[in-house]
Design a protein around this motif. Structure first.
Motif, mmCIF file in Angstrom:
data_model
loop_
_atom_site.group_PDB
_atom_site.id
_atom_site.type_symbol
_atom_site.label_atom_id
_atom_site.label_comp_id
_atom_site.label_asym_id
_atom_site.label_seq_id
_atom_site.Cartn_x
_atom_site.Cartn_y
_atom_site.Cartn_z
ATOM 1 N N SER A 168 0.705 2.146 -4.154
ATOM 2 C CA SER A 168 -0.524 2.897 -4.425
ATOM 3 C C SER A 168 -0.299 4.376 -4.679
ATOM 4 N N CYS B 145 -4.691 -3.279 -1.410
ATOM 5 C CA CYS B 145 -4.034 -2.534 -0.332
ATOM 6 C C CYS B 145 -4.751 -2.746 1.000
ATOM 7 N N GLY B 146 -6.067 -2.660 0.996
ATOM 8 C CA GLY B 146 -6.820 -2.854 2.224
ATOM 9 C C GLY B 146 -6.692 -4.262 2.761
ATOM 10 N N SER C 36 -0.258 4.449 8.445
ATOM 11 C CA SER C 36 0.995 4.309 7.688
ATOM 12 C C SER C 36 2.150 4.986 8.408
ATOM 13 N N SER D 165 0.811 -1.220 0.000
ATOM 14 C CA SER D 165 0.000 0.000 0.000
ATOM 15 C C SER D 165 0.841 1.266 0.000
ATOM 16 N N TYR E 192 -8.170 2.168 3.102
ATOM 17 C CA TYR E 192 -8.225 1.790 1.687
ATOM 18 C C TYR E 192 -9.560 1.159 1.309
ATOM 19 N N VAL F 228 -4.843 1.326 8.306
ATOM 20 C CA VAL F 228 -4.484 1.327 6.877
ATOM 21 C C VAL F 228 -5.507 0.526 6.079
ATOM 22 N N THR G 204 -5.846 6.377 6.403
ATOM 23 C CA THR G 204 -4.740 5.546 5.946
ATOM 24 C C THR G 204 -3.398 6.118 6.388
ATOM 25 N N ALA H 88 -3.184 -4.959 4.323
ATOM 26 C CA ALA H 88 -3.023 -4.338 5.637
ATOM 27 C C ALA H 88 -3.728 -5.135 6.724
ATOM 28 N N SER I 227 3.170 -5.196 -6.002
ATOM 29 C CA SER I 227 1.912 -4.459 -6.167
ATOM 30 C C SER I 227 1.996 -3.468 -7.317
ATOM 31 N N TRP J 254 -7.463 -0.556 -4.423
ATOM 32 C CA TRP J 254 -8.041 -0.352 -3.090
ATOM 33 C C TRP J 254 -8.246 -1.680 -2.362
#
Length: 504
Positions: free
Chosen positions: A301, A467-468, A393, A297, A369, A365, A389, A471, A431, A464
């Protein structure tokens, strides 16, 4: 922290002593300027990525090549530079990496095409080693300080706060200048700042005491380089040819297979470039895995968030349609969230524990996302998601290198902090390739009659969700796998030698 009771209040209740920087305050101040410069570089270009793409005549999806190339360089150089920091001195490595960063940054405005720009941009990425090397330097210099882990965690929070202040400054200045000046003079400014940063390190930072010395493990470095190049090269081929490419999968698999001879060599070597026993340590392995998941993320991202903000909803049916300065404001709000998280982490850790605090940060985080799925239509919605987020982070960026330093053997501090960055980088590289493939198919619908330079909406949804989800997986790992007393000060004992053993 796991410390003695300390002073007793008049009411009779025990209070935990506060972690104070003390003798480290001076060096932290100079290193804070180094991190300010690092943040400036990371924030300055983000509002103008779309303008850079137009100037170089490439679509928005190709912007991910810039991000991915620096991630690959980071994965290649951080293990070697981190080990060299332990061997020859951390300040010396800071100077070398800053000089290389400065030369590449000054060359960027003169790049005539995307290929040359990509090379310069890649070499600029030597700044990625700054933070892990700084944490290692602080850890070595704090060996006689009480509450060592808490003090280094506090210093790390201040450095990350400086980094994010620099990123905010860079984003705001870059967004304002790109709306009013040609691209060439705008790209000249960061090189001047990196030059000043070199002077600050040369005259303001003293060398870490007692470097370990030794000889660099060239064979191990070669093996890990080919493994990383194979893995990341395969991911790059996937971006070019898609997931159905046999060549891409073959090169990626080759890179993964090369990890085996590398690990075998390192286990036999008396002074390995990376002590692979660290990955078996219950205190360190979860840190590296968490860093890799977090890298998905925090690194992968960045470009998609910027290009989504700049995408015109009247043309493509999605996006915010923000200008350069408005995009920099959004980035600034995200970075303010990161500053808040970095500064709050040591305070909240004293009330809870570092492990629980890191878990909560990873949850934030993930929530931030996943909130993009229902909330992405207005500027206010995007800002809300980015602030949530950012808080999580910031805590993770500050805490992970300090946690690795606390769990590593004294002679492997730089390697351990560097591995958190390498793990994070590998997660970001994966990613970045996945997100680039997801976005490269272009827009649909209304965009079919326009110049198809925007990424697809389904690609942004992929960003999204991935990344979500990553986390939340990291949060579960921290909550259920990591030992309860991890990342805290422990009484002096020979236990850390089990990670890699004291080396002669």
């Amino acid at each position: 922290m796991n410390v003695s009771a300390g002073r007793t209040a008049r009411s009779g209740s025990a209070q935990k002593p506060k972690a104070r920087l003390g003798a480290l305050a001076g060096v932290v101040a100079f290193l804070a300027f180094v991190e300010y410069t690092s943040g400036f570089l990371q924030g300055y270009y983000t509002p103008m990525l779309t303008d850079i793409a137009r100037h170089l005549r490439v679509p928005d999806a190709d912007v991910n090549w810039l991000e991915g190339s620096q991630l690959i360089l980071s994965a290649l150089v951080v293990p070697a530079l981190a080990k060299l920091g332990d061997m020859v001195g951390h300040r010396r490595i800071l100077l070398w990496s800053t000089a290389l960063t400065g030369l590449a940054t000054l060359a960027l405005p003169f790049a005539p095409n995307f290929a040359v720009f990509l090379v310069c941009w890649t070499l600029q990425g030597f700044y990625v080693v700054w933070l892990p090397i700084e944490i290692a330097l602080l850890w070595v210099r704090s060996r006689d300080i009480k509450l060592r882990s808490a003090v280094v965690a506090k210093a790390a929070g201040l450095l990350v706060a400086a980094l994010e202040v620099g990123a905010i400054s860079g984003a705001l200045l870059g967004g304002q200048l790109i709306d009013s000046l040609p691209l060439f003079p705008v790209l000249l400014i960061p090189g001047v700042l990196v030059s000043v940063c070199f002077v600050v390190i040369a005259f303001g930072v003293k060398e870490s005491p007692e470097p370990t010395g030794g000889r660099l493990d060239i064979v191990g470095l070669t093996l890990v380089t080919f493994a990383i190049l194979g893995f990341t090269g395969g991911l790059s081929l996937m971006r070019l040819h898609g997931f159905e490419s046999p060549l891409a999968w073959g090169v990626t698999l080759l890179g993964l297979l090369l990890v085996w001879p590398f690990a075998r060599w390192e286990l036999r070597h008396p002074d390995p470039i990376i002590d692979v026993r660290m990955f078996r340590s219950p205190a360190l392995a979860p840190v590296f895995i968490t860093a890799a998941l977090f890298g998905i993320s925090v690194l992968g991202s960045q470009a998609p968030l910027s290009t989504f903000m700049r995408t015109d909803p009247e043309v493509y049916g999605y996006g915010i349609g923000a200008g350069g300065f408005t995009t920099s404001l959004a980035i600034g709000c995200y970075l303010i969230g990161m500053i808040t998280g970095a500064l709050l982490f040591p305070q909240v850790s004293r009330l809870l524990t570092p492990r629980i605090t890191l878990t909560c940060a990873a949850v934030l985080v993930g929530i931030g996302y996943l909130m993009f799925l229902p909330m992405h239509d207005t500027f206010a919605q995007v800002i809300t998601n980015m602030i949530i987020t950012g808080i999580g982070s910031g805590a993770l960026v500050a805490a992970l290198p300090a946690a690795a330093a606390a769990g590593a053997h004294e002679s492997q501090t730089g390697v351990a902090t560097g591995l958190t960055n390498s793990s994070k980088t590998m997660g970001g590289a994966v990613s970045s390739a996945v997100f680039g493939i997801a976005l490269m198919h272009g827009a649909t619908g209304a965009a079919a009659d326009a110049t198809a330079t925007a990424g697809s909406f389904s690609g942004y949804v992929t960003v999204w969700v991935v990344c979500g989800g990553a986390a939340l997986v990291a949060a579960a790992l921290l909550l259920f796998i990591v030992p309860k007393n991890a990342f805290q000060d422990r009484p002096a004992s020979p236990a850390p030698a089990a990670v890699g053993g004291a080396r002669p």
